[in-house]
Design an enzyme around this catalytic site. Structure first.
Site, PDB file in Angstrom:
ATOM      1  N   LYS A   1       0.837  -1.198   0.000  1.00  0.00           N
ATOM      2  CA  LYS A   1       0.000   0.000   0.000  1.00  0.00           C
ATOM      3  C   LYS A   1       0.878   1.256   0.000  1.00  0.00           C
ATOM      4  O   LYS A   1       0.679   2.167  -0.769  1.00  0.00           O
ATOM      5  CB  LYS A   1      -0.929  -0.022   1.216  1.00  0.00           C
ATOM      6  CG  LYS A   1      -1.837   1.171   1.290  1.00  0.00           C
ATOM      7  CD  LYS A   1      -2.814   1.065   2.438  1.00  0.00           C
ATOM      8  CE  LYS A   1      -3.557   2.382   2.577  1.00  0.00           C
ATOM      9  NZ  LYS A   1      -4.506   2.373   3.680  1.00  0.00           N
TER      10      LYS A   1
ATOM     11  N   GLU B   1      10.336  -4.879   4.470  1.00  0.00           N
ATOM     12  CA  GLU B   1      10.394  -6.260   3.982  1.00  0.00           C
ATOM     13  C   GLU B   1      10.103  -6.324   2.488  1.00  0.00           C
ATOM     14  O   GLU B   1      10.833  -6.955   1.707  1.00  0.00           O
ATOM     15  CB  GLU B   1       9.366  -7.136   4.715  1.00  0.00           C
ATOM     16  CG  GLU B   1       9.646  -7.368   6.185  1.00  0.00           C
ATOM     17  CD  GLU B   1       9.056  -6.289   7.082  1.00  0.00           C
ATOM     18  OE1 GLU B   1       8.740  -5.173   6.585  1.00  0.00           O
ATOM     19  OE2 GLU B   1       8.916  -6.552   8.291  1.00  0.00           O
TER      20      GLU B   1
ATOM     21  N   GLY C   1      -4.932  -1.774   4.809  1.00  0.00           N
ATOM     22  CA  GLY C   1      -4.117  -2.912   4.359  1.00  0.00           C
ATOM     23  C   GLY C   1      -4.792  -4.250   4.605  1.00  0.00           C
ATOM     24  O   GLY C   1      -4.885  -5.098   3.714  1.00  0.00           O
ATOM     25  N   ARG C   2      -5.319  -4.455   5.820  1.00  0.00           N
ATOM     26  CA  ARG C   2      -5.890  -5.772   6.156  1.00  0.00           C
ATOM     27  C   ARG C   2      -7.289  -5.956   5.579  1.00  0.00           C
ATOM     28  O   ARG C   2      -7.918  -6.982   5.796  1.00  0.00           O
ATOM     29  CB  ARG C   2      -5.869  -5.986   7.669  1.00  0.00           C
ATOM     30  CG  ARG C   2      -6.485  -4.873   8.484  1.00  0.00           C
ATOM     31  CD  ARG C   2      -6.176  -5.031   9.969  1.00  0.00           C
ATOM     32  NE  ARG C   2      -6.627  -3.880  10.748  1.00  0.00           N
ATOM     33  CZ  ARG C   2      -5.935  -2.768  10.939  1.00  0.00           C
ATOM     34  NH1 ARG C   2      -4.749  -2.627  10.394  1.00  0.00           N
ATOM     35  NH2 ARG C   2      -6.418  -1.786  11.679  1.00  0.00           N
TER      36      ARG C   2
ATOM     37  N   GLU D   1      -4.847  -6.746  14.750  1.00  0.00           N
ATOM     38  CA  GLU D   1      -4.335  -5.438  14.340  1.00  0.00           C
ATOM     39  C   GLU D   1      -5.463  -4.399  14.403  1.00  0.00           C
ATOM     40  O   GLU D   1      -5.222  -3.229  14.666  1.00  0.00           O
ATOM     41  CB  GLU D   1      -3.732  -5.506  12.927  1.00  0.00           C
ATOM     42  CG  GLU D   1      -2.848  -4.320  12.600  1.00  0.00           C
ATOM     43  CD  GLU D   1      -1.998  -4.509  11.358  1.00  0.00           C
ATOM     44  OE1 GLU D   1      -0.763  -4.595  11.471  1.00  0.00           O
ATOM     45  OE2 GLU D   1      -2.579  -4.570  10.256  1.00  0.00           O
TER      46      GLU D   1
ATOM     47  N   HIS E   1      -4.666 -33.302  16.860  1.00  0.00           N
ATOM     48  CA  HIS E   1      -3.531 -34.155  17.230  1.00  0.00           C
ATOM     49  C   HIS E   1      -2.354 -33.331  17.723  1.00  0.00           C
ATOM     50  O   HIS E   1      -1.237 -33.830  17.792  1.00  0.00           O
ATOM     51  CB  HIS E   1      -3.147 -35.032  16.036  1.00  0.00           C
ATOM     52  CG  HIS E   1      -4.283 -35.910  15.604  1.00  0.00           C
ATOM     53  ND1 HIS E   1      -4.524 -37.146  16.172  1.00  0.00           N
ATOM     54  CD2 HIS E   1      -5.287 -35.691  14.733  1.00  0.00           C
ATOM     55  CE1 HIS E   1      -5.613 -37.663  15.629  1.00  0.00           C
ATOM     56  NE2 HIS E   1      -6.104 -36.799  14.750  1.00  0.00           N
TER      57      HIS E   1
ATOM     58  N   LYS F   1       9.407  -0.919  14.076  1.00  0.00           N
ATOM     59  CA  LYS F   1       9.966  -0.623  12.751  1.00  0.00           C
ATOM     60  C   LYS F   1      11.066   0.427  12.873  1.00  0.00           C
ATOM     61  O   LYS F   1      12.132   0.294  12.279  1.00  0.00           O
ATOM     62  CB  LYS F   1       8.876  -0.072  11.824  1.00  0.00           C
ATOM     63  CG  LYS F   1       7.856  -1.068  11.349  1.00  0.00           C
ATOM     64  CD  LYS F   1       6.942  -0.366  10.331  1.00  0.00           C
ATOM     65  CE  LYS F   1       5.699  -1.177  10.051  1.00  0.00           C
ATOM     66  NZ  LYS F   1       4.736  -0.459   9.210  1.00  0.00           N
TER      67      LYS F   1
HETATM   68  O1  F6P Z   1       3.153  -3.176   9.800  1.00  0.00           O
HETATM   69  C1  F6P Z   1       1.787  -3.271   9.666  1.00  0.00           C
HETATM   70  C2  F6P Z   1       1.322  -2.907   8.289  1.00  0.00           C
HETATM   71  O2  F6P Z   1       1.263  -1.535   8.139  1.00  0.00           O
HETATM   72  C3  F6P Z   1      -0.010  -3.553   8.002  1.00  0.00           C
HETATM   73  O3  F6P Z   1      -1.075  -2.844   8.495  1.00  0.00           O
HETATM   74  C4  F6P Z   1       0.018  -3.666   6.537  1.00  0.00           C
HETATM   75  O4  F6P Z   1      -0.936  -4.571   6.077  1.00  0.00           O
HETATM   76  C5  F6P Z   1       1.438  -4.114   6.317  1.00  0.00           C
HETATM   77  O5  F6P Z   1       2.181  -3.407   7.273  1.00  0.00           O
HETATM   78  C6  F6P Z   1       2.000  -3.906   4.943  1.00  0.00           C
HETATM   79  O6  F6P Z   1       1.978  -2.560   4.562  1.00  0.00           O
HETATM   80  P1  F6P Z   1       2.172  -2.134   3.053  1.00  0.00           P
HETATM   81  O7  F6P Z   1       1.056  -2.708   2.263  1.00  0.00           O
HETATM   82  O8  F6P Z   1       2.155  -0.640   3.057  1.00  0.00           O
HETATM   83  O9  F6P Z   1       3.498  -2.677   2.581  1.00  0.00           O
END
Ligand code: F6P
Length: 542
Positions: A204, A210, A263-264, A349, A380, A506
């Site tokens: 987003k 990452e 995002g979620r 979240e 199990h 972060k």
């Molecule tokens: O670290 C949490 C977060 O901001 C989530 O809410 C989001 O889904 C995820 O990181 C990834 O964010 P982005 O889509 O901006 O890479």
């Protein structure tokens, strides 16, 4: 908290006092019609709350609490596009991504639906192009594999849905990479051919550590085959279209979405592109239609027959009245193996907050820990604790009447029987006298095992049953959990649409990163962090 909300809570707590001492066995004995009065339907979906430690008067008290907390008004504000995400000053409109063609909504002077449809048409046309080979690799041949890079909301939804819809796959193979641990990308690409692979970068913000690290490495992997043309094997999904372009991805392969898509909650936007590539545009539209049907139900059904509302009322009951801090989500459906992780982000979240919407400390507990694994595997591993551990962990079961696989109905009947049996065992247990009777009937001697073989029972669960797992029913299921989280947030009085709690870690990682490469420790680093960092550096340096 207003007087009416305080009074409503007091009434709910009184109901809790009344029910706390009554076991599920007793509740079922007293009311043989419990299932009929505490199970609720929509289409083929049935939510059975009869095995929750609740009854109609308690549900009525919870409904009154929801009314006092302003749920109907808050729900209207959500659908009207008001800026209910107050800390980020944003509307929350992921439902607009799945509305029918006749819907109309104007926010900030923009015709939301017209824009949504234009964007959707564009990314679905791209998906079809990738599937048909008309959007081709550099050598003119088709893409056989797609690697989707994203994390959190830009990963969990697509990954969960792609796995859930395996019987519908007829497009290129889709692989997922999320972790900044280089093993994730290395393992995903180990057997792939860069000349046949398309890489999607989904973020987003297009700034997430990452995703950007993996995107750069993936570009490097593609560059071995394509040199400076690596970008031609990449596409991006982001609401930061400029940053995606700056990364070197052609504008025609950048698919945007607005900041009113959290995002979620973004699976329904272009973030769903890998799903569309795997199953095709038509089935992706079915997924949207299923969610839209649940949206309609949530908007229009009375509170006392409204599935996400009822499930949220039960959540609040479990958490605040019964005091249970964790919930297990157990889909009896292997293809829903990633649903627990998806709902975990959605619930934790969204509502894992200690500050109310007005900025005051919350006076009641908020979101529980949500976790789970598919049944029957879970039976199990950790079900021992669910049945006989010292903590009560309520369970949400999901089960479908029909299978979609080629292994025959025999497997599926065993799966369904196992789900029903676990819910039954949790609720009613097995008393010591029942154990003695069974042992005597089997001619087994009582050698001090009666206590071990007895189950206290009285462990609550909700069972969600539906016809079968397909794109439409999956959309409906996800929307059910989304709206449950929204209603929970209203009752806990938190903003379910921000996530400030993820920021600190972060920024600390950004500060520590140079020290791992031999730089100085940031000033004020605590002795534990400093000690571990030095230890790891020594091990790295040999
Ligand atoms: O670290 C949490 C977060 O901001 C989530 O809410 C989001 O889904 C995820 O990181 C990834 O964010 P982005 O889509 O901006 O890479």
């Amino acid at each position: 908290m207003s007087d009416s909300v305080s009074r409503a809570w007091a009434r709910v707590e009184r109901e809790g006092e009344r029910l706390r001492t009554l076991s599920l066995r007793v509740l079922f004995e007293r009311d043989p019609e419990r299932f009929a009065s505490l199970s609720f339907g929509h289409e083929d979906l049935l939510v059975d709350l009869s095995r929750e430690k609740i009854d109609r008067p308690a549900l009525a008290a919870l409904s009154a609490l929801a009314e006092a907390a302003g749920l109907p008004e808050r729900r209207d504000a959500l659908f009207a596009g008001e800026r209910i995400n107050s800390t980020e000053d944003r509307a929350v409109l992921h439902m607009a991504l799945r509305d029918g063609a006749d819907a109309r909504l104007v926010v900030d002077g923009i015709d939301v639906h017209r824009e949504v449809e234009a964007t959707r048409d564009r990314f679905l046309a791209f998906a079809e192009g990738v599937r048909s080979g008309s959007f081709a690799a550099r050598d003119g041949g088709p893409f056989t594999d797609v690697v989707h890079i994203g994390i959190g909301g830009s990963h969990l939804g697509p990954e969960m849905a792609v796995r859930a819809l395996r019987p519908d796959h007829d497009g290129p193979h889709v692989h997922f990479v999320a972790n900044v641990d280089g093993a994730d990308l290395a393992d995903a690409t180990a057997r792939l051919d860069p000349t046949r692979t398309l890489v999607l970068v989904a973020s987003k913000t297009f700034t997430t550590l990452e995703t950007m690290t993996n995107a750069r490495s993936a570009r490097g992997w593609l560059a071995v085959a394509h040199g400076d043309h690596a970008g031609e094997h990449m596409a991006a999904i982001s609401s930061n279209v400029e940053a995606a372009a700056a990364f070197g991805i052609e504008a025609e392969r950048v698919f945007g979405f607005r900041d009113w898509v959290g995002g979620r909650y973004s699976l329904w936007s272009a973030i769903g592109l890998p799903v569309a590539i795997a199953v095709g545009a038509e089935r992706f539209r079915d997924l949207l239609a299923g969610a839209a049907a649940l949206d309609h139900h949530f908007r229009s059904a009375p509170l006392d027959r409204n599935l996400p509302v009822l499930m949220a009322l039960v959540s609040v009951w479990r958490r605040n009245v019964m005091g249970w801090p964790s919930v297990a989500l157990i889909p009896y459906d292997q293809r829903l193996e990633r649903l627990p992780a998806y709902v975990q982000q959605l619930a934790m979240e969204s509502n894992g907050k200690t500050i109310t919407r007005e900025g005051h400390p919350a006076t009641r507990a908020t979101a529980p820990v949500v976790w789970g694994e598919p049944g029957t595997n879970a039976q199990h591993s950790f079900f021992q604790l669910l049945h006989q551990g010292t903590d009560v962990v309520p369970v949400d079961f999901i089960v479908a009447a029909q299978a979609r696989n080629g292994s025959g109905a025999g497997h599926h009947r065993l799966l369904v029987a196992s789900c029903l049996a676990q819910a039954q065992a949790l609720a009613f247990g097995r008393t010591p006298s029942e154990v003695r009777g069974e042992m005597a009937a089997a001619g087994a001697a009582d050698v001090g095992l009666v206590a071990h073989r007895s189950f206290a029972g009285d462990r609550p669960s909700t069972t969600i049953a539906h016809g079968r797992l397909d794109p439409r029913s999956l959309g409906r299921l996800i929307a059910l959990f989304e709206h449950r989280a929204f209603v929970e947030g209203v009752l806990w009085d938190v903003n379910s649409f921000d996530q400030w709690g993820v920021e600190l870690g972060k920024s600390l990682a950004d500060r520590l990163h140079p020290a791992l490469a031999g730089g100085p420790l940031p000033s004020g680093t605590d002795s534990s962090t400093a000690g571990l960092l030095r230890h790891l550096r020594r091990l790295t340096d040999g």
